[in-house]
Scaffold this active site. Structure first.
Site, PDB file in Angstrom:
ATOM      1  N   HIS A 257      -2.744   7.005   3.230  1.00 11.33           N
ATOM      2  CA  HIS A 257      -3.348   5.776   2.711  1.00 11.33           C
ATOM      3  C   HIS A 257      -4.649   5.530   3.480  1.00 11.33           C
ATOM      4  O   HIS A 257      -4.691   5.630   4.703  1.00 11.33           O
ATOM      5  CB  HIS A 257      -2.367   4.619   2.896  1.00 11.33           C
ATOM      6  CG  HIS A 257      -2.978   3.275   2.664  1.00 11.33           C
ATOM      7  ND1 HIS A 257      -3.737   3.002   1.548  1.00 11.33           N
ATOM      8  CD2 HIS A 257      -2.964   2.134   3.405  1.00 11.33           C
ATOM      9  CE1 HIS A 257      -4.148   1.741   1.609  1.00 11.33           C
ATOM     10  NE2 HIS A 257      -3.705   1.204   2.725  1.00 11.33           N
TER      11      HIS A 257
ATOM     12  N   ASN B  34     -10.431   0.339   1.433  1.00 10.34           N
ATOM     13  CA  ASN B  34      -8.978   0.352   1.271  1.00 10.34           C
ATOM     14  C   ASN B  34      -8.643  -0.136  -0.143  1.00 10.34           C
ATOM     15  O   ASN B  34      -8.827  -1.319  -0.445  1.00 10.34           O
ATOM     16  CB  ASN B  34      -8.363  -0.565   2.338  1.00 10.34           C
ATOM     17  CG  ASN B  34      -6.855  -0.653   2.248  1.00 10.34           C
ATOM     18  OD1 ASN B  34      -6.255  -0.291   1.245  1.00 10.34           O
ATOM     19  ND2 ASN B  34      -6.236  -1.162   3.298  1.00 10.34           N
TER      20      ASN B  34
ATOM     21  N   CYS C 105       0.813  -1.227   0.000  1.00  5.59           N
ATOM     22  CA  CYS C 105       0.000   0.000   0.000  1.00  5.59           C
ATOM     23  C   CYS C 105       0.844   1.274   0.000  1.00  5.59           C
ATOM     24  O   CYS C 105       0.308   2.360  -0.190  1.00  5.59           O
ATOM     25  CB  CYS C 105      -0.963   0.002   1.169  1.00  5.59           C
ATOM     26  SG  CYS C 105      -2.068  -1.418   1.145  1.00  5.59           S
TER      27      CYS C 105
HETATM   28  O1  UT7 Z   1      -3.671  -1.395   3.832  1.00  4.75           O
HETATM   29  C1  UT7 Z   1      -2.879  -2.162   4.662  1.00  4.75           C
HETATM   30  C2  UT7 Z   1      -2.852  -1.636   6.047  1.00  4.75           C
HETATM   31  N1  UT7 Z   1      -3.919  -2.216   6.809  1.00  4.75           N
HETATM   32  C3  UT7 Z   1      -4.360  -1.599   7.892  1.00  4.75           C
HETATM   33  O2  UT7 Z   1      -3.913  -0.523   8.204  1.00  4.75           O
HETATM   34  C4  UT7 Z   1      -5.376  -2.312   8.769  1.00  4.75           C
HETATM   35  C5  UT7 Z   1      -5.114  -1.972  10.227  1.00  4.75           C
HETATM   36  N2  UT7 Z   1      -6.030  -2.632  11.123  1.00  4.75           N
HETATM   37  C6  UT7 Z   1      -7.335  -2.296  11.230  1.00  4.75           C
HETATM   38  O3  UT7 Z   1      -7.807  -1.421  10.521  1.00  4.75           O
HETATM   39  C7  UT7 Z   1      -8.173  -2.987  12.278  1.00  4.75           C
HETATM   40  O4  UT7 Z   1      -7.319  -3.768  13.107  1.00  4.75           O
HETATM   41  C8  UT7 Z   1      -9.287  -3.891  11.689  1.00  4.75           C
HETATM   42  C9  UT7 Z   1     -10.390  -3.016  11.080  1.00  4.75           C
HETATM   43  C10 UT7 Z   1      -8.717  -4.815  10.636  1.00  4.75           C
HETATM   44  C11 UT7 Z   1      -9.941  -4.720  12.796  1.00  4.75           C
HETATM   45  O5  UT7 Z   1     -10.431  -3.873  13.820  1.00  4.75           O
HETATM   46  P1  UT7 Z   1     -10.116  -4.219  15.350  1.00  4.75           P
HETATM   47  O6  UT7 Z   1     -10.777  -3.205  16.182  1.00  4.75           O
HETATM   48  O7  UT7 Z   1      -8.610  -4.360  15.461  1.00  4.75           O
HETATM   49  O8  UT7 Z   1     -10.857  -5.592  15.531  1.00  4.75           O
HETATM   50  P2  UT7 Z   1     -10.280  -7.011  15.994  1.00  4.75           P
HETATM   51  O9  UT7 Z   1      -9.519  -7.628  14.853  1.00  4.75           O
HETATM   52  O10 UT7 Z   1      -9.582  -6.843  17.306  1.00  4.75           O
HETATM   53  O11 UT7 Z   1     -11.608  -7.804  16.224  1.00  4.75           O
HETATM   54  C12 UT7 Z   1     -12.535  -7.443  17.237  1.00  4.75           C
HETATM   55  C13 UT7 Z   1     -13.718  -8.386  17.167  1.00  4.75           C
HETATM   56  C14 UT7 Z   1     -13.327  -9.870  17.123  1.00  4.75           C
HETATM   57  O12 UT7 Z   1     -14.273 -10.581  17.872  1.00  4.75           O
HETATM   58  P3  UT7 Z   1     -13.959 -11.048  19.385  1.00  4.75           P
HETATM   59  O13 UT7 Z   1     -12.736 -11.906  19.276  1.00  4.75           O
HETATM   60  O14 UT7 Z   1     -13.709  -9.783  20.156  1.00  4.75           O
HETATM   61  O15 UT7 Z   1     -15.195 -11.763  19.772  1.00  4.75           O
HETATM   62  C15 UT7 Z   1     -13.475 -10.218  15.663  1.00  4.75           C
HETATM   63  O16 UT7 Z   1     -13.776 -11.583  15.467  1.00  4.75           O
HETATM   64  O17 UT7 Z   1     -14.465  -8.139  15.974  1.00  4.75           O
HETATM   65  C16 UT7 Z   1     -14.645  -9.366  15.268  1.00  4.75           C
HETATM   66  N3  UT7 Z   1     -14.695  -9.076  13.834  1.00  4.75           N
HETATM   67  C17 UT7 Z   1     -15.831  -8.761  13.191  1.00  4.75           C
HETATM   68  N4  UT7 Z   1     -17.100  -8.665  13.617  1.00  4.75           N
HETATM   69  C18 UT7 Z   1     -18.029  -8.309  12.722  1.00  4.75           C
HETATM   70  C19 UT7 Z   1     -13.669  -9.010  12.945  1.00  4.75           C
HETATM   71  N5  UT7 Z   1     -14.133  -8.677  11.733  1.00  4.75           N
HETATM   72  C20 UT7 Z   1     -15.469  -8.505  11.855  1.00  4.75           C
HETATM   73  C21 UT7 Z   1     -16.495  -8.159  10.959  1.00  4.75           C
HETATM   74  N6  UT7 Z   1     -17.749  -8.059  11.428  1.00  4.75           N
HETATM   75  N7  UT7 Z   1     -16.240  -7.877   9.661  1.00  4.75           N
END
Ligand code: UT7
Length: 329
Positions: free
Chosen positions: A251, A281, A112
């Site tokens: 980005h 993204n 990216c």
């Molecule tokens: O372009 C490349 C660079 N990429 C980035 O910069 C991405 C950086 N990271 C992020 O933007 C975030 O970490 C994400 C948006 C990918 C994820 O957000 P988060 O607040 O870090 O969520 P998490 O991965 O800690 O997940 C929290 C909860 C989990 O459930 P439990 O374990 O707390 O029960 C996930 O299973 O949210 C759940 N979850 C979802 N729930 C509903 C993960 N994806 C989803 C979803 N819908 N799509």
């Protein structure tokens, strides 16, 4: 010193819109989760038969018209992508053919951050006098590498392309480019299979290793630490401070990341460009798409200082500081 400036800009988004409501019907997710955690409401998806080079060619066509230059004057095409049409030939060469250009063409791969790396190559070529006019494009059909059964990634990505024409100038339109990479962080964001380390086999494909894998939290932590640093470094090398910047154009990965960058740099959130709501993204395309949005909205004026800030797999990061020279369209 001979300078380089952006003399043309254009972008392209595929027609098909995929909304959060559509995704609710595909995986266990909700509009509320996606909007709260990412700021994304919809994204565009390539059509069947459409590839990254098609998106790139459309964006380049618009940028060339905006620049008002003849195709014969393009000396070099540098294309950044995370989703090449194929391993080789380069997507740059395929795009060059679609545009009917007679020039050198190569891909710049830095995930990216690719657009900032490609811009660096273009500016270096122009400032050194080795090239007069360079097309720089960030293009991605990244949804081809997304597992639409994996809710942790499929809600994040979209497709698109953005291009700029960089040309020689008496003024310094690109003040500084700061680049960095740390391959020790490769494991937190990658497409594991399909390269020489792990060729695609039936077994690997059954495990979904041909799709993007991301430790979202780890990437988030890296980004909010590294991005304010590269932005400050690039501004300092340009003899400027954060208060001199009209627009920070990061980005577009997550609205929460954009807000955190604004807070850590101590700039008002309104000065951090955000288009993520409508595009998701789009990997290498996101920065030129956002810049083109500012340009076509009339929100860029000659003299404005703009910091383009990339980050992504590698890990990689980079900031290009521009002094905008074009009148609004
Ligand atoms: O372009 C490349 C660079 N990429 C980035 O910069 C991405 C950086 N990271 C992020 O933007 C975030 O970490 C994400 C948006 C990918 C994820 O957000 P988060 O607040 O870090 O969520 P998490 O991965 O800690 O997940 C929290 C909860 C989990 O459930 P439990 O374990 O707390 O029960 C996930 O299973 O949210 C759940 N979850 C979802 N729930 C509903 C993960 N994806 C989803 C979803 N819908 N799509």
């Amino acid at each position: 010193m001979r300078g380089a400036e952006i003399v043309g800009i254009g972008s392209y988004l595929p027609e098909r819109v995929l909304t959060n409501a559509d995704l609710e019907r595909m995986v266990d997710t909700s509009d509320e989760w996606i909007v709260t955690r990412t700021g994304i409401r919809e994204r565009r998806i390539v059509a069947d038969g459409e590839a990254t080079s098609d998106l790139a060619a459309r964006a380049c066509e618009t940028a060339l018209v905006d620049a008002g230059i003849d195709r014969a004057d393009v000396d070099l095409l540098v294309l950044a992508t995370s989703s090449p049409d194929m391993i080789f030939p380069s997507t740059a060469a395929l795009t060059q053919d679609k545009l009917g250009l007679d020039c050198a063409a190569f891909d710049a791969m830095a995930a990216c951050t690719g657009f900032i790396y490609a811009l660096y190559a273009a500016v270096t070529a122009v400032e050194s006098g080795r090239a007069g006019t360079v097309l720089v494009v960030g293009a991605d059909a990244f949804t081809r590498f997304v597992d639409f059964d994996d809710r942790s990634t499929c809600v994040l990505f979209g497709d698109g392309a953005g291009a700029v024409v960089v040309a020689a100038s008496d003024t310094q339109g690109v003040l500084h480019v700061d680049l960095g990479a740390d391959g020790a962080g490769a494991g937190i964001l990658s497409i594991p299979a399909g390269g020489s380390a792990a060729p695609c086999t039936v077994e690997r494909c059954e495990r979904g290793e041909q799709y993007v894998r991301m430790s979202g939290n780890e990437v988030f932590k890296f980004v909010v630490r590294a991005i304010p640093e590269t932005t400050r470094r690039a501004l300092e090398a340009s003899g400027l401070g954060v208060d001199d910047v009209r627009w920070i154009v990061p980005h577009q990965a997550n609205q929460r990341i954009l807000d955190t960058i604004a807070d850590r740099l101590d700039v008002p959130h309104e000065r951090v460009c955000s288009t993520i709501e409508k595009t998701g993204n789009t990997s290498t395309a996101s920065i030129p798409l956002a810049l083109d949005h500012l340009y076509t909205s009339g929100d860029l004026a000659p003299g404005d200082v703009v910091a383009l800030v990339g980050f992504g797999a590698g890990l990689t990061w980079g900031t290009a500081v521009l002094r905008w020279t074009k009148e609004a369209p």
